[in-house]
Write a protein that holds these residues in place. Structure first.
Motif, mmCIF file in Angstrom:
data_model
loop_
_atom_site.group_PDB
_atom_site.id
_atom_site.type_symbol
_atom_site.label_atom_id
_atom_site.label_comp_id
_atom_site.label_asym_id
_atom_site.label_seq_id
_atom_site.Cartn_x
_atom_site.Cartn_y
_atom_site.Cartn_z
ATOM 1 N N ARG A 106 -75.051 13.602 38.568
ATOM 2 C CA ARG A 106 -75.277 12.162 38.674
ATOM 3 C C ARG A 106 -76.778 11.877 38.563
ATOM 4 N N MET A 107 -77.149 11.063 37.598
ATOM 5 C CA MET A 107 -78.558 10.718 37.384
ATOM 6 C C MET A 107 -78.869 9.376 38.041
ATOM 7 N N ILE A 108 -80.019 9.288 38.701
ATOM 8 C CA ILE A 108 -80.515 7.992 39.156
ATOM 9 C C ILE A 108 -81.111 7.265 37.950
ATOM 10 N N ASP A 109 -81.806 8.018 37.130
ATOM 11 C CA ASP A 109 -82.391 7.466 35.894
ATOM 12 C C ASP A 109 -81.678 8.063 34.689
ATOM 13 N N GLU A 110 -81.012 7.198 33.941
ATOM 14 C CA GLU A 110 -80.327 7.675 32.735
ATOM 15 C C GLU A 110 -81.276 7.684 31.550
#
Ligand code: ZN
Length: 133
Positions: free
Chosen positions: A99-103
């Motif tokens: 899971r990325m906070i920043d895509e």
């Protein structure tokens, strides 16, 4: 995918006071200070060997660093790993179910491109991918 520990991010209440400890007690030397508006922080980098310590002081009451300190107190906030190509690294992480906070990469101090991975996907560590050109 990751090449080395680029830096260790430490949340502090008072950057100038903390710098005294790192410079006068530990004998490191700050490589300048920078306000990063996007992250609502003032940062100072202290090179040590082939990595760095990044001290972060919040510039607002509601920034991520202010919230971190309110919840946990001062201390290690993230670990940044160097990558050669951040777009590829983000795509790879997503493909592997992280899971990325920043895509998308965003601006980091010193002109780095950075992206954070969610600690829920990284066994509790806020992990930063960091590309420097
Ligand atoms: Zn960082």
């Amino acid at each position: 995918m990751v090449k080395k520990v680029d830096h260790i991010g430490i949340a502090v209440k008072n950057l100038d006071e903390t710098l005294k400890f790192y410079e006068e007690i530990l004998g490191l030397k700050a490589a300048g200070k920078e306000v990063v508006d996007e992250q609502k922080v003032t940062v100072a980098f202290l090179p040590i060997g082939d990595t760095e310590v990044e001290l972060l002081e919040s510039t607002t009451e509601d920034g991520a660093i202010a919230k971190f300190i309110a919840k946990n107190g001062e201390g290690v906030q993230h670990i940044a790993y160097k990558v050669d190509n951040i777009e590829e690294a983000i795509a790879e992480m997503k493909k592997k179910g992280i899971r990325m906070i920043d895509e998308k990469p965003r601006y980091g101090a010193g002109g780095a491109k950075i992206a954070f991975c969610h600690p829920k996907s990284t066994y509790g560590v806020l992990l930063e991918l960091c590309q420097r050109d």
